[in-house]
Design a protein around this motif. Structure first.
Motif, mmCIF file in Angstrom:
data_model
loop_
_atom_site.group_PDB
_atom_site.id
_atom_site.type_symbol
_atom_site.label_atom_id
_atom_site.label_comp_id
_atom_site.label_asym_id
_atom_site.label_seq_id
_atom_site.Cartn_x
_atom_site.Cartn_y
_atom_site.Cartn_z
ATOM 1 N N SER A 201 -6.702 8.546 -0.229
ATOM 2 C CA SER A 201 -5.499 9.373 -0.210
ATOM 3 C C SER A 201 -4.603 9.023 0.974
ATOM 4 C CB SER A 201 -5.887 10.851 -0.166
ATOM 5 O OG SER A 201 -4.755 11.679 -0.045
ATOM 6 N N GLU A 202 -5.217 8.832 2.140
ATOM 7 C CA GLU A 202 -4.436 8.561 3.349
ATOM 8 C C GLU A 202 -3.842 7.152 3.344
ATOM 9 O OE1 GLU A 202 -7.236 9.360 6.422
ATOM 10 O OE2 GLU A 202 -7.333 11.511 5.946
ATOM 11 N N ARG A 203 -4.613 6.164 2.926
ATOM 12 C CA ARG A 203 -4.102 4.785 2.950
ATOM 13 C C ARG A 203 -2.930 4.588 1.996
ATOM 14 N NH1 ARG A 203 -7.474 -0.896 1.871
ATOM 15 N NH2 ARG A 203 -5.641 -2.131 1.250
ATOM 16 N N PHE A 204 -3.046 5.157 0.790
ATOM 17 C CA PHE A 204 -2.029 4.896 -0.223
ATOM 18 C C PHE A 204 -1.012 6.035 -0.367
ATOM 19 C CE2 PHE A 204 -5.820 2.456 -1.604
ATOM 20 C CZ PHE A 204 -5.295 1.185 -1.393
ATOM 21 N N GLY A 205 -1.166 7.088 0.428
ATOM 22 C CA GLY A 205 -0.177 8.155 0.458
ATOM 23 C C GLY A 205 -0.046 8.930 -0.836
ATOM 24 N N ILE A 206 -1.168 9.207 -1.493
ATOM 25 C CA ILE A 206 -1.138 9.950 -2.765
ATOM 26 C C ILE A 206 -1.141 11.447 -2.463
ATOM 27 C CG2 ILE A 206 -2.202 10.276 -5.007
ATOM 28 C CD1 ILE A 206 -1.341 7.399 -4.474
ATOM 29 N N GLU A 207 -0.143 12.142 -2.970
ATOM 30 C CA GLU A 207 0.005 13.566 -2.660
ATOM 31 C C GLU A 207 -0.926 14.453 -3.479
ATOM 32 O OE1 GLU A 207 4.069 14.570 -3.246
ATOM 33 O OE2 GLU A 207 4.828 13.113 -1.784
ATOM 34 N N ASP B 104 0.824 -1.214 0.000
ATOM 35 C CA ASP B 104 0.000 0.000 0.000
ATOM 36 C C ASP B 104 0.857 1.261 0.000
ATOM 37 O OD1 ASP B 104 -2.162 -1.652 0.067
ATOM 38 O OD2 ASP B 104 -2.772 -1.181 2.118
ATOM 39 N N ARG B 105 2.037 1.181 0.606
ATOM 40 C CA ARG B 105 2.921 2.347 0.675
ATOM 41 C C ARG B 105 4.277 2.102 0.030
ATOM 42 N NH1 ARG B 105 1.852 7.357 3.405
ATOM 43 N NH2 ARG B 105 -0.320 7.283 4.079
ATOM 44 N N GLN B 106 4.536 0.887 -0.432
ATOM 45 C CA GLN B 106 5.821 0.578 -1.057
ATOM 46 C C GLN B 106 5.742 0.832 -2.569
ATOM 47 O OE1 GLN B 106 7.010 -3.389 0.007
ATOM 48 N NE2 GLN B 106 7.208 -2.908 2.185
ATOM 49 N N HIS B 107 5.534 2.066 -2.915
ATOM 50 C CA HIS B 107 5.442 2.456 -4.321
ATOM 51 C C HIS B 107 5.950 3.880 -4.478
ATOM 52 C CE1 HIS B 107 1.960 5.005 -3.400
ATOM 53 N NE2 HIS B 107 1.451 3.990 -2.713
ATOM 54 N N SER B 108 6.079 4.303 -5.716
ATOM 55 C CA SER B 108 6.600 5.650 -6.004
ATOM 56 C C SER B 108 5.526 6.599 -6.512
ATOM 57 C CB SER B 108 7.720 5.553 -7.052
ATOM 58 O OG SER B 108 8.755 4.704 -6.614
ATOM 59 N N ILE B 109 4.252 6.184 -6.408
ATOM 60 C CA ILE B 109 3.156 7.015 -6.917
ATOM 61 C C ILE B 109 3.032 8.303 -6.105
ATOM 62 C CG2 ILE B 109 0.663 7.182 -7.255
ATOM 63 C CD1 ILE B 109 1.881 5.346 -9.269
ATOM 64 N N GLN B 110 3.069 9.421 -6.810
ATOM 65 C CA GLN B 110 2.887 10.731 -6.187
ATOM 66 C C GLN B 110 1.620 11.422 -6.680
ATOM 67 O OE1 GLN B 110 6.441 12.760 -7.376
ATOM 68 N NE2 GLN B 110 7.800 11.480 -6.131
ATOM 69 N N ARG B 111 1.168 11.039 -7.885
ATOM 70 C CA ARG B 111 0.049 11.736 -8.511
ATOM 71 C C ARG B 111 -0.884 10.733 -9.166
ATOM 72 N NH1 ARG B 111 2.083 17.101 -9.777
ATOM 73 N NH2 ARG B 111 4.197 17.250 -8.994
#
Length: 605
Positions: free
Chosen positions: A344-350, A322-329
């Protein structure tokens, strides 16, 4: 639809200013580039998708442009592949303005074929690969392709048309696959291998206002309609949705799990990547369980979505990925307010670049400031007008003009048709005219009727609410009720059928429901489900049935659906027999099943 977090009716000034501040601090230069590009894009200018690719190939020849299942193509390689396709089509007699069909699964060949087609000034007809029989024949009939590419995975679709019908619908069928070319088709790979890889001169003559794609949309008349996409609108999306909204950089990788016959993939995602000189990582299909692993394999920094995709991901069990990725957008449409914060909160998408547009719409909204729970703003003229809830039509006052809703309220979205925002419409001029409203606010004006309910949030921002009319959205697809009604009415068990969309707690869009009258005394739910699955795409098969003795009609002999939609599948207000679709077929609605549906715990495949 129940919501775990309240949906903001308006955009507050503090939230707006915070968004402006983040934009200035983080992405101002990229946003300004997108804005300048958008301003300079004019319909009459020389320019095309093919020219943009050729320019990027000259500028960044060795930069990755496309990735798929472990392989990458540079901008030079993709441009040369497209050129070979263009020259092969030119030798086959394809000329500017001709339609060329594409019936393939999601794979790189689709983009290469599209590029080859549009480099000649021809029109790429992107056929939904789930279509069969009458629907497929209709799609070909209304676009009249002179040649159609067929992938080996779509052979069953081709075989749903008999040989004489195939010949009448299209002059040439080109085969693309590892299997031997079937009789009556021509081998596309052989023809491409024998063609030149240089840029064809035809591309330099194309103007932005010329058509480039046919994208199929259900509309409200039943069988698919083909909306016309121009090079101008594609480039506006490149600059507006991509440059202003997503703001990719050259070293970004945009992951696309959506089908290329959708504009979310073909225009929004691909345009954003090409405009930035970035890489598009294409998936053959979306997998909720394998999504983040695939994103990680591609080292993707952004992805595109539709709302239901996000809900599927959120429904997956928590994982370290869920958080071991490089997705920002991320960019897409339909992310519902009730899951926005949780996603947004679970996957940390900025940055969530939610947008609103449609294949046939002449404008687009984009969440430039990254504000929560909004489709953003549009610099072009639009209006949100009052709607009569009973007739589901825009309300006109005594003088015949429409009334805008107040801030915080919902209404029908209209977009003004101007030289800056022309309406490309459909291949069927009558279908286009039916979507145009005139004398809306003053004599002589013309506005496109989107058929969508939106909320006016203030500060030129809107929020998508729902679709009006007979068409509803389910699983990210538009479902035309008249098409489903037509299939039902031809089945042996059914006397009459009325189809409409109903809300399902915990799911986006509306699920299909049919009120049916039977020819016999009882319903064979297993047989009916099998027949519908044979004749309809999976997303269009109704999930609920209501068995009635007869159907209510209006004085003009149209089916009355307002009460049916309100009552939905609630057994406490319906005395008719109710059925629910299961893997085996239609089964009776039970108290336990109704409870699970009401609580949002029952899931449909």
């Amino acid at each position: 639809m129940r919501s775990s977090t309240p949906s903001p009716a308006t955009i507050r000034l503090g939230t707006l200013l915070q968004g402006v501040r983040q934009l200035v601090l983080n992405d101002l230069s990229h946003t300004l580039k997108g804005l300048v590009r958008l301003i300079l894009t004019k319909p009459d200018r020389i320019g095309s998708i093919g020219k943009t690719l050729a320019d990027q190939a000259a500028r960044y020849p060795d930069r990755p442009a496309l990735a798929f299942e472990g392989r990458r193509w540079t901008y030079r390689e993709l441009n040369e592949w497209a050129n070979r396709c263009a020259w092969a089509l030119d030798a086959a007699g394809i000329r500017s303005g001709d339609a060329v069909g594409i019936l393939l699964d999601n794979r790189p060949e689709v983009l290469a074929f599209v590029l080859g087609i549009v480099k000649l000034g021809a029109v790429a007809t992107l056929i939904n690969n789930q279509q069969r029989g009458d629907a497929l024949a209709h799609s070909l009939r209304i676009t009249r392709p002179r040649l159609t590419f067929v992938g080996q995975e779509c052979l069953p679709a081709l075989m749903s048309l008999d040989a004489s019908e195939r010949a009448a619908l299209c002059e040439q069928w080109w085969w693309d696959g590892d299997e031997p070319c079937p009789s009556g088709l021509m081998d596309a790979r052989t023809r491409l291998s024998q063609s030149a890889s240089s840029n064809p001169p035809h591309t330099d003559l194309i103007r932005l206002h010329q058509p480039c794609f046919h994208i199929f949309t259900s509309g409200t008349t039943g069988l698919p309609k083909a909306s016309v996409m121009s090079h101008y609108r594609w480039h506006r999306c490149l600059a507006g949705l991509g440059g202003l909204g997503l703001r990719l950089r050259p070293d970004d990788v945009l992951y696309c799990p959506l089908p290329l016959y959708h504009n979310n993939a073909l225009t929004v995602s691909w345009g954003a990547a090409m405009g930035a000189g970035a890489c598009l990582a294409l998936a053959r299909k979306f997998s909720a369980s394998g999504f983040w692993a695939d994103v990680q394999r591609h080292q993707a920094t952004a992805f595109c979505y539709i709302g239901e995709l996000c809900r599927y991901l959120l429904n997956q069990p928590p994982s370290a990925l869920d958080r071991q990725h490089s997705i920002q957008r991320m960019i897409g449409n339909g992310l519902r307010p009730d899951i926005w914060d949780a996603f947004s909160e679970r996957f940390g998408i900025e940055h969530i670049a939610e947008f609103y547009t449609a294949s046939e719409c002449n404008v687009a909204f984009i969440n430039v400031l990254g504000l929560p729970k909004t489709t953003g703003l549009c610099p072009l003229s639009y209006a949100v007008v009052e709607v009569d809830q009973e007739t589901e039509q825009a309300r006109r006052g005594r003088k015949g003009h429409m009334q805008r809703v107040r801030t915080g309220h919902s209404g029908l979205l209209l977009t003004e048709i101007t030289n800056r925002a022309p309406l490309d419409g459909y291949t069927d001029s009558k279908a286009t005219d039916a979507k145009v409203l005139r004398d809306v606010f003053s004599k002589g004006d013309a506005w496109f009727n989107t058929g969508d309910l939106v909320r006016d949030q203030g500060w030129h921002h809107i929020q998508f609410v729902d679709r009006l009319g007979d068409t509803f959205r389910w699983k990210g697809e538009n479902v035309a009720t008249t098409e489903v009604e037509g299939v039902l009415s031809h089945l042996p068990q059914i006397e009459e059928a009325v189809v409409y969309g109903v809300e399902v707690p915990g799911a986006d869009g509306r699920a299909g429901m049919a009120a049916i009258s039977l020819k016999g005394e009882s319903l064979n739910g297993i047989e009916l489900a099998q027949q519908l699955r044979q004749h309809l795409p999976r997303y269009a098969v109704p999930l609920f049935l209501r068995v009635r003795r007869s159907q209510d009609v209006t004085v003009t002999f149209k089916y009355s659906k307002v009460a049916l939609k309100k009552e939905a599948y609630n057994p406490s207000v319906i005395s008719d027999a109710l059925f629910v679709l299961s893997p085996e077929g239609y089964i009776p609605m039970t108290t336990a099943l109704w409870q699970a549906l009401s609580e949002g715990t029952h899931r449909f495949d």
